[in-house]
Write an enzyme that holds these catalytic residues in place. Structure first.
Site, PDB file in Angstrom:
ATOM      1  N   HIS A   2      -1.207  10.849  -2.430  1.00 33.28           N
ATOM      2  CA  HIS A   2      -1.859  10.510  -1.668  1.00 33.28           C
ATOM      3  C   HIS A   2      -2.807  11.582  -1.414  1.00 33.28           C
ATOM      4  O   HIS A   2      -3.581  11.757  -1.941  1.00 33.28           O
ATOM      5  CB  HIS A   2      -2.342   9.813  -0.457  1.00 33.28           C
ATOM      6  CG  HIS A   2      -3.286   9.416   0.587  1.00 33.28           C
ATOM      7  ND1 HIS A   2      -3.613  10.184   0.821  1.00 33.28           N
ATOM      8  CD2 HIS A   2      -4.042   8.036  -0.370  1.00 33.28           C
ATOM      9  CE1 HIS A   2      -4.798   9.540   1.587  1.00 33.28           C
ATOM     10  NE2 HIS A   2      -4.827   8.433   0.867  1.00 33.28           N
TER      11      HIS A   2
ATOM     12  N   HIS B  51       1.057  -1.387   0.130  1.00 36.65           N
ATOM     13  CA  HIS B  51       0.140  -0.007  -0.350  1.00 36.65           C
ATOM     14  C   HIS B  51       0.971   1.293   0.254  1.00 36.65           C
ATOM     15  O   HIS B  51       1.830   1.987   0.972  1.00 36.65           O
ATOM     16  CB  HIS B  51      -0.943   0.093   0.918  1.00 36.65           C
ATOM     17  CG  HIS B  51      -1.601   1.203   0.964  1.00 36.65           C
ATOM     18  ND1 HIS B  51      -2.156   1.997   2.519  1.00 36.65           N
ATOM     19  CD2 HIS B  51      -2.931   1.906   0.544  1.00 36.65           C
ATOM     20  CE1 HIS B  51      -2.699   2.515   2.317  1.00 36.65           C
ATOM     21  NE2 HIS B  51      -4.106   2.283   0.890  1.00 36.65           N
TER      22      HIS B  51
HETATM   23  O1  G3P Z   1      -6.728   1.312  -2.390  1.00 32.85           O
HETATM   24  C1  G3P Z   1      -7.299   1.515  -0.590  1.00 32.85           C
HETATM   25  C2  G3P Z   1      -6.297   2.426  -0.103  1.00 32.85           C
HETATM   26  O2  G3P Z   1      -5.242   3.186  -0.305  1.00 32.85           O
HETATM   27  C3  G3P Z   1      -7.578   3.528   0.022  1.00 32.85           C
HETATM   28  O3  G3P Z   1      -6.864   4.319   1.101  1.00 32.85           O
HETATM   29  O4  G3P Z   1      -7.047   6.172   1.462  1.00 32.85           O
HETATM   30  O5  G3P Z   1      -5.068   5.153   1.582  1.00 32.85           O
HETATM   31  O6  G3P Z   1      -6.010   6.024  -0.536  1.00 32.85           O
HETATM   32  P1  G3P Z   1      -6.466   5.531   0.961  1.00 32.85           P
HETATM   33 CA    CA Z   2      -4.684   4.292  -1.930  1.00 34.71          CA
END
Ligand code: G3P
Ligand code: CA
Length: 251
Positions: free
Chosen positions: A51, A9
């Site tokens: 992000h 992630h």
């Molecule tokens: O794609 C899964 C996750 O990344 C979604 O939430 O806020 O971490 O981008 P966020």
């Molecule tokens: Ca994400």
């Protein structure tokens, strides 16, 4: 027994600053099956991997991505907030990450962060890069902006799409099918065994985010989710190994 994949992630963001080349290199290094990242558009129309809508949290600069050129954003460190060791990191372009992943076999999950700012032509621009680097067979596009997913499906019907959501949807597999998506990417506490089973019966993959606690990783692995999206792919790999060897013993 189908193997659950492990997606890093924002890269291996437990040990390197999120959404930087360092975090993606670390994910490749430890053998993650895929990488998840987030994209926005700069004021000069470049796709950048970051992000938030602003650069405030993850760089030493300030301002909205939409108001800054790529050159302006690159003046700032994207790693010093994490540790001085990463001071040289810059906000990457999507093209740079595609180039890095090109010689590997990793999956790439591109999250279009267009649910707050509607970046003009972000969908077309991302598709252009996917085509340019030949990633059609190993890319998944996801978004919390389901209008954008719907639009992507209309212009590229066979593209793998993941429906991101945080709330408890009714029959999310049906919703995914309606949208033309091939997967749901739910916030992990909303997932239960029935959702995994019924999604699979409907031909919809399940890739929960962001699962860092081994207790929940184990449960989701036992339910047979298709991928775990996690900040720490190494921990998830260890849990996967344990769950698989237990299942093998039972067979
Ligand atoms: O794609 C899964 C996750 O990344 C979604 O939430 O806020 O971490 O981008 P966020
Ligand atoms: Ca994400």
């Amino acid at each position: 027994m189908k193997k659950t994949e492990i997606y890093a992630h924002r890269g291996f963001s437990k040990i390197a600053p999120e959404n930087t080349m360092a975090a993606f290199q670390e994910a490749i290094q430890v053998g993650a099956d895929g990488i998840e990242l987030d994209v926005h558009l700069t004021s000069d129309g470049e796709i950048v991997v970051i992000h938030d809508e602003t650069i405030d949290r993850t760089t030493d600069g300030t301002g909205w991505v939409k108001d800054l050129t790529l050159g302006e954003i690159r003046m700032y460190s994207a790693g010093s907030w994490f540790s001085p060791h990463f001071v040289q990191e810059r906000v990457p372009t999507l093209a740079e990450v595609l180039e890095l992943l090109e010689p590997t076999s990793l999956w790439l999950n591109i999250e279009l962060k267009n649910n707050i700012i509607r970046y003009p032509n972000l969908e077309e621009k991302v598709l252009r890069e996917i085509d340019r680097f030949g990633f059609q067979k190993r890319v998944i596009l996801s978004s919390f902006n389901h209008l954008s997913l719907h639009y992507l499906h209309s212009i590229r019907p066979n593209l793998p799409l993941g429906v991101l959501y945080e709330c408890n949807l009714i029959d999310p597999w049906d919703y995914a099918i309606q949208l033309g998506a091939s997967a749901i990417h739910p916030f992990f506490p909303t997932v239960d065994e029935e959702i995994v089973r019924r999604s699979h019966e409907a031909g919809i993959a399940v890739r929960p985010y962001t699962v860092d606690d081994p207790v929940y990783q184990k449960i989701l692995l036992e339910w047979g989710v298709d991928a775990l999206i996690t900040n720490d792919p190494l921990v998830a790999q260890g849990v996967r190994e344990q769950v698989q060897s237990t299942l093998r013993e039972k067979e």
